[in-house]
Write an enzyme that holds these catalytic residues in place. Structure first.
Site, PDB file in Angstrom:
ATOM      1  N   HIS A  60      97.384  18.151  -5.269  1.00 49.05           N
ATOM      2  CA  HIS A  60      98.757  18.071  -5.779  1.00 49.05           C
ATOM      3  C   HIS A  60      99.295  16.676  -5.507  1.00 49.05           C
ATOM      4  O   HIS A  60      99.197  16.182  -4.373  1.00 49.05           O
ATOM      5  CB  HIS A  60      99.658  19.091  -5.072  1.00 49.05           C
TER       6      HIS A  60
ATOM      7  N   ALA B  22     102.280  24.565   0.280  1.00 48.72           N
ATOM      8  CA  ALA B  22     101.073  23.828  -0.088  1.00 48.72           C
ATOM      9  C   ALA B  22     101.370  22.411  -0.572  1.00 48.72           C
ATOM     10  O   ALA B  22     100.453  21.675  -0.919  1.00 48.72           O
ATOM     11  CB  ALA B  22     100.318  24.602  -1.167  1.00 48.72           C
TER      12      ALA B  22
ATOM     13  N   ASN C  32     104.473  28.230  -6.899  1.00 51.24           N
ATOM     14  CA  ASN C  32     105.228  28.008  -5.664  1.00 51.24           C
ATOM     15  C   ASN C  32     105.537  26.532  -5.429  1.00 51.24           C
ATOM     16  O   ASN C  32     106.628  26.168  -5.015  1.00 51.24           O
ATOM     17  CB  ASN C  32     104.459  28.579  -4.475  1.00 51.24           C
TER      18      ASN C  32
HETATM   19  N1  LIG Z   1     104.887  28.202  -0.721  1.00 51.95           N
HETATM   20  C1  LIG Z   1     103.615  27.932  -1.005  1.00 51.95           C
HETATM   21  O1  LIG Z   1     103.230  26.779  -1.234  1.00 51.95           O
HETATM   22  C2  LIG Z   1     102.622  29.057  -1.011  1.00 51.95           C
HETATM   23  C3  LIG Z   1     101.268  28.791  -0.795  1.00 51.95           C
HETATM   24  C4  LIG Z   1     100.391  29.871  -0.783  1.00 51.95           C
HETATM   25  C5  LIG Z   1     100.844  31.160  -1.008  1.00 51.95           C
HETATM   26  N2  LIG Z   1     102.159  31.368  -1.245  1.00 51.95           N
HETATM   27  C6  LIG Z   1     102.686  32.703  -1.521  1.00 51.95           C
HETATM   28  O2  LIG Z   1     102.808  33.434  -0.314  1.00 51.95           O
HETATM   29  C7  LIG Z   1     102.609  34.810  -0.563  1.00 51.95           C
HETATM   30  C8  LIG Z   1     101.539  35.357   0.400  1.00 51.95           C
HETATM   31  O3  LIG Z   1     100.328  34.662   0.202  1.00 51.95           O
HETATM   32  P1  LIG Z   1      98.965  35.211   0.852  1.00 51.95           P
HETATM   33  O4  LIG Z   1      97.911  34.224   0.565  1.00 51.95           O
HETATM   34  O5  LIG Z   1      99.228  35.635   2.250  1.00 51.95           O
HETATM   35  O6  LIG Z   1      98.714  36.496  -0.064  1.00 51.95           O
HETATM   36  P2  LIG Z   1      97.760  37.747   0.265  1.00 51.95           P
HETATM   37  O7  LIG Z   1      97.477  38.371  -1.064  1.00 51.95           O
HETATM   38  O8  LIG Z   1      96.624  37.346   1.112  1.00 51.95           O
HETATM   39  O9  LIG Z   1      98.707  38.715   1.116  1.00 51.95           O
HETATM   40  C9  LIG Z   1      99.869  39.292   0.589  1.00 51.95           C
HETATM   41  C10 LIG Z   1     100.110  40.616   1.309  1.00 51.95           C
HETATM   42  O10 LIG Z   1     101.392  41.104   0.932  1.00 51.95           O
HETATM   43  C11 LIG Z   1     101.278  42.493   0.585  1.00 51.95           C
HETATM   44  N3  LIG Z   1     102.329  42.782  -0.381  1.00 51.95           N
HETATM   45  C12 LIG Z   1     102.373  42.479  -1.700  1.00 51.95           C
HETATM   46  N4  LIG Z   1     103.521  42.900  -2.245  1.00 51.95           N
HETATM   47  C13 LIG Z   1     104.226  43.495  -1.251  1.00 51.95           C
HETATM   48  C14 LIG Z   1     105.492  44.124  -1.186  1.00 51.95           C
HETATM   49  N5  LIG Z   1     106.244  44.279  -2.272  1.00 51.95           N
HETATM   50  N6  LIG Z   1     105.911  44.606   0.011  1.00 51.95           N
HETATM   51  C15 LIG Z   1     105.136  44.493   1.125  1.00 51.95           C
HETATM   52  N7  LIG Z   1     103.909  43.905   1.111  1.00 51.95           N
HETATM   53  C16 LIG Z   1     103.477  43.413  -0.055  1.00 51.95           C
HETATM   54  C17 LIG Z   1      99.867  42.660   0.037  1.00 51.95           C
HETATM   55  O11 LIG Z   1      99.417  43.995   0.151  1.00 51.95           O
HETATM   56  C18 LIG Z   1      99.080  41.696   0.934  1.00 51.95           C
HETATM   57  O12 LIG Z   1      98.600  42.326   2.112  1.00 51.95           O
HETATM   58  C19 LIG Z   1     102.189  34.945  -2.047  1.00 51.95           C
HETATM   59  O13 LIG Z   1     103.295  35.327  -2.830  1.00 51.95           O
HETATM   60  C20 LIG Z   1     101.763  33.533  -2.400  1.00 51.95           C
HETATM   61  O14 LIG Z   1     101.978  33.227  -3.772  1.00 51.95           O
HETATM   62  C21 LIG Z   1     103.056  30.343  -1.213  1.00 51.95           C
END
Ligand SMILES: NC(=O)c1ccc[n+]([C@@H]2O[C@H](COP(=O)([O-])OP(=O)(O)OC[C@H]3O[C@@H](n4cnc5c(N)ncnc54)[C@H](O)[C@@H]3O)[C@@H](O)[C@H]2O)c1
Length: 268
Positions: free
Chosen positions: A219, A121, A189
């Site tokens: 940001h 992001a 993140n």
């Molecule tokens: N790098 C960045 O800038 C950035 C930006 C947005 C989101 N993220 C991160 O990316 C990740 C995914 O984001 P999202 O919006 O797709 O989230 P989301 O909640 O829409 O999807 C996450 C999925 O992972 C599954 N999950 C959770 N823990 C698990 C585990 N231990 N094993 C297997 N599956 C598991 C959940 O059931 C869900 O279906 C999050 O950790 C979020 O913080 C990072």
């Protein structure tokens, strides 16, 4: 190359669709999610159906490259698998890396596996990458969000901050990345990514502003160093399926995969 996705939520779905429809050279062979229904729903939307793995160990057996789009909790386990089984991984839950920097160091020294961190992001990681080839003096991140986007954070609860009473842009938190991680674990993140790409968790300064007029997360970071000075700003549209996740985060994952398989590499 056989790809597996851990986490079939907002980002996992967008990345899976891109592999299915847009990226030559990658084949999605396996997915897993702690909520099996999410994996089943994801597969329904794809033309080529991957297998559902019971866990990440099983998923790793069937793949060369693992995309993590699940949660910070799985990152340590996944990095261990990468080192032990010689798999390449792409990490979206960058905050989870801060507790596992020793494994990142191991991967750095190893020639057997690679780790990819899409810029997610935040934008401007390309410039910071170039700048770190020489001395960087400071990196300051300012994140502005609607007050309710900060609800439930330990810092808000511990300081008894009433988010509903905020009627103008208000600085809620100032500290370094390490302190920000503890204060706002669900908003880390970006600061984690900046600190890994820049001057580390202690020297990266973070300021969080609650602004009731905002509909997007903004940001901005300022970096100063031998290269000069940069001011980088992005206004992020929330993902249609999950307002907590900026749409550009999923797009950066797709762009990273395309860069990996492309013979033309753009950006540093
Ligand atoms: N790098 C960045 O800038 C950035 C930006 C947005 C989101 N993220 C991160 O990316 C990740 C995914 O984001 P999202 O919006 O797709 O989230 P989301 O909640 O829409 O999807 C996450 C999925 O992972 C599954 N999950 C959770 N823990 C698990 C585990 N231990 N094993 C297997 N599956 C598991 C959940 O059931 C869900 O279906 C999050 O950790 C979020 O913080 C990072």
């Amino acid at each position: 190359m056989k790809v597996g996705i851990v986490g079939c939520g907002t980002i996992g779905k967008i990345v899976a669709k891109a592999i299915d429809e847009e990226i030559d050279g990658l084949e999605l062979t396996s997915v897993c999610d702690i909520d099996r229904k999410k994996a089943v729903d994801l597969i329904k939307s794809l033309r080529k159906k991957p297998d559902i793995a019971e866990n990440i160990v099983q998923l790793a057996e069937d793949t060369d490259f693992i995309v993590e789009s699940a949660s910070a909790d799985v990152v340590g386990k996944l990095l261990k698998i990468a080192v032990e089984k010689k798999k390449n991984v792409m990490i979206m839950s960058v905050g989870g890396v801060l507790d596992n920097l020793d494994l990142v160091e191991k991967i750095k020294k190893s020639k057997d596996c690679e780790i990819f961190f899409p810029s997610g992001a935040i934008v401007g990681i390309d410039g910071l990458n170039a700048a770190r080839e020489r001395k960087i003096q400071s990196v300051i991140l300012t994140t502005s969000k609607p007050p309710q986007a900060l609800a439930g954070a330990p810092y808000i609860t511990q300081h008894g901050i009433n988010l509903d009473s905020i009627n103008k842009p208000t600085v809620i938190f100032e500290g370094n990345c390490l302190e920000a991680v503890k204060a706002f674990p669900k908003n880390i993140n970006i600061s984690a990514m900046l600190s890994i790409a820049g001057v580390g968790v202690e020297k990266t300064k973070v300021r969080i502003i609650a602004d009731p007029k905002l509909t997007r997360n903004i940001h901005k970071f300022n970096a100063k160093g031998e290269f000069g000075e940069m001011e980088v700003k992005v206004e992020n549209v929330p993902s249609p399926a999950n307002p907590k996740t900026s749409y550009i985060a999923a797009l950066s994952a797709i762009a990273t995969l395309k860069k990996m398989v492309s013979s033309v590499k753009l950006g540093t």
